[in-house]
Every structure is written in C-alpha cells, then in structure tokens.
Design a protein around this motif. Sequence first.
Motif: not given
Length: 517
Positions: A295-307, A356-369
């Motif tokens: 699962w972790k590798a799937q998420i990491e791959a999806a994050e790379r590809l969605v960018r 919940a919104l500020p935390e998830v937005w900060a997480a997405m921003s750090r990852a460029g998502l």
Amino acid sequence: MLTKTAASVAALGLMATVAFASGGDEPVSSQEGPRSAIEWLTDPASLMRLIAEPEAQAEQARDPIQTTLLGGQTLGGVGLLSPLITGLPQDTFANARPERLLTLLADLRPSDLPALQDLALVLLLAELTPPTTADGGTALLRTRVERLIAFGAIDQAQALLEQAGADTPKLFDLWFDVSLLSGDDAQACAALRRAPNLTQDLGARIFCLSRGDDWAAASLTLEAGRALGEIAPDEALLLGQFLDPEAFEGTPLPSLQGQMTPLRFRLLDGLGEPPATLALPLSYAVSDLRDTIGWKAQIEAAERLVRTQAIAPERLRALYTERKPAASGGVWDRAAAFQTFDAALQSGDPGAIANALPEVWAAMSRAGLQVPFARIFGAELTDLPLAPSAAQLAFKIGLLSKEYEKVAASDARSDLPRDVFARSIAMGVAADPRGLGPLAEAITLGFTLPEIPEPFAALVADNRLGEALLRALLLLQDGAQSDPGDIAATLVLLRTNGLEAVARQAALQLMLMERAI
C-alpha cells in the motif's frame, strides 16, 4: 497511420463540446467561463476507455495492429486528440523548424504548474500537421512518446504508438518498452513472434517467445545469442533465470551492469524481485499501482504520477482512503490527514471540516499536491458554511480547482489582498497588484499588455505557434521562481492564442501554490 480505434477517437472529437476559450479580440463570457480542452487529463483512464472501447478491443484481438494511411498523414501528425478537442490550430507545428521542434520537445520536463503540465500533455497528444521531414515524422513521433514516458503517462504513450501503427522496425523498440512498462505486452509480443525482424534485440525476442509459451525456442535463442556474444553476460544470466527459475534455485540474481531497462525490470519482476521504483525514473512508478504491490509503495507511486497529470487525482484519493495507516511520518501522515478530512467532509459537520482542513492542506502543500487536492474537493468546499478562517482557506482551494470561475463568482469570499487579486484573475482581469510583489505585477502585465512581447512575438508572426508554446513551457517550468518578464510574456501568448483557460489557471497557481514548510 490509423488503427481501428480511430473511429472512437473521431467520435470523441465530434461529441466534445469543450474547446479552448477564445483569445485575442473575442471576449470570454463570464457566465460560461473559459472552457478547457484539457479536462480529460484529470481522468486519463476515461480517454483510454474511449479510444479502446470493447468492440474495438475485440477487433484488435483478432487482428492486433491494422493500419491505414489517411490522406497522406505522416507519423509526426498522429495524435489522440483532434483539433476539435484541443482547439489548437491544425498548423500549430506545421511551420516549425524540425530540429528546433525536436530540441524543444526533448527538453520538456514536468512543470511546477499543473496548468502548463496539462498543456504539455495536450501538445504531445494532439493530432496536428507536422513539419515536412525526410523521415516522414518518425523522429517527431518518437520524441513525443519519449516525453510521455518521462512524464509517467505510459497508457497515453502506448495508445499513441498503437494509433500510429507501431509494428514497424522504426517504432517497435519503443512500443515494446512502453508495453513492458504498462504490463500490457500481448499485442507487441504477438507482433514480434509473427515478424522477428521487427527488432535486433534478442532479449526482446526471447521474452516474447516465452510469452507465447514457446519455451524451447526461447532457450535456443538465448543459447545462440550467448554463444555469439550478442547478449551481455549479466542479461543472459537474468534471462536464463527467468526462463528456468527452478534450474537456478538458490542462485543469487546477477549484478546488472548499466542502467535499468523496461526488459530488465520486467524480468526481475517476473522472478519476484521487482526493484524499488522511487530511485528509478517516473516511468517505472506505474508498475507500483498494481494491487499486488504494498500500500505504501502504491501511494508513493500515485503521488509521483498525479503531480505530472499522468493519472487522475481520484486515483490517489482512492489509495489514501483504502485502509488505516500502519505507522506515522511521511506518506502515513498524509494518508491519515487525508482520511480525517475525507471523513469530516462525508459527515457534513462544518466544525469537523474546519478543524481537519488546515492540517490536510499543509500536508498536501508540503508534498506539492495542492492542485490535485483542489481538483477533488475545491468546488465542494466553497459551498459549505465554515468558520471565517476555514472559509478563507476553502476559497483559496476553490480557486485552484477546475471550477475556479464559479468559485470566484460565488458568495464565498476572502478579504486577504492576495485572495482578492486571485479572484480577479479567475474572472479574467487583474486587480491592482500594488503591495503584492513582482509576481503579481508580472501577472497583471500578462492580463493587460495588448500585444505579444518577445521572445514570442516573432515566432507567432512567423506562424510558428508550436515553437512559441513549447518555449513558454520551458521558460516557466520552475513556476513562481521563473523570470517575471517570462511569466508576463507567457500569459499574453496564451491569452491571445485561444488558451485563456490555461492562462487563468497558470496565473492562479503562480499566486496560490506557495509551498508550506
């Protein structure tokens, strides 16, 4: 060249009601908004379904690659997106200098601005008249496919090659590699078994013989290639283990010399030892989307590809919410924050959503998502009765969504100067940029200058729009870190050539995608 999927591609063009918003002297309706021909890029799988519908797939199974010349069309002009869909002039590339065009395409790398990444993919997949060349456009097609591969857009690359008719020596090696990366190699291998001279690569022949269950012929070819020195010793050993793993039981895998290749990757995967893809080019990440991968590798791959817009944001959402995180830190924290927010949104509780919104937005921003997140949730968020601070953040996220103009015209508001300025951009104008810095000033110029400045004016005057667009993509690959003059010039170029939607989204992303630290 045109495969039997052509009918469905043509139907897609005829059915499409979207087109790039008009630029130049024709105003864009604020009610309808700038419509974009790149909407399908948020769901690449839908394009694949449209160009490979079940009926066409059944035909291909009986006769994998049937091709027909259409009106003198060359390989360089083959595409998946007709001008009816892209809104680009048919001659966008026709007057380009061939070598310059190849150089510009080869230099493309993933953009920091999703709107420009969308445009890059459209240019790579568009059906446009190519410049006249001695090779009939083969080099242009190959370069386009190579860029798609570099972006991780493997399904799109494979579809483009099969649309061109890839069962020829000049295209087969690329088709074979793409087919290995996608995991859908049946057609390529069937073509090679029928016509072994499609490639001089004995490794490819051996692999495809095994895919046809002709293990004896595969072994004989391997031994002949080994004896003649036509297969590198390390690859020959790997092929031998792949063909007869029981004979090599307990023997360690060979230490491969040189870079990873799709064939080597597929052989290692077949032996149950797939290499980790994080350190490999993006094209290999596609293999980690399989259900058999952790699962972790799937998420990491999806994050790379969605960018790079290679897969839809919804694919990442599905992975984030598939199960509970097993640990903390990095990808696990992003998944946890995403799940908390997703659950709050489904509950409809404004308080829980606001928390919940500020935390998830900060997480997405750090990852460029930020933009993938905004394309999933942005429009929905702006309709919710949130507390003021959360409403301001929701408004900003909404402006980064595909519904940016609707969000800007809604009752949702933010009185922050940067958000007020961004709202004006979404409506197709630029408010007073004073106090917002050089970036806002550059964007204002991009929305007010009446004529295209250099370095693009001469190219457009010479009817070389394709070169101008590609150069703009290269100049702005670093997003907000790009030269302000280049930002202004690019926005003018886009707006005066029918790419209003792309210009507005790029400008919004420049203003609102600052990365959280």
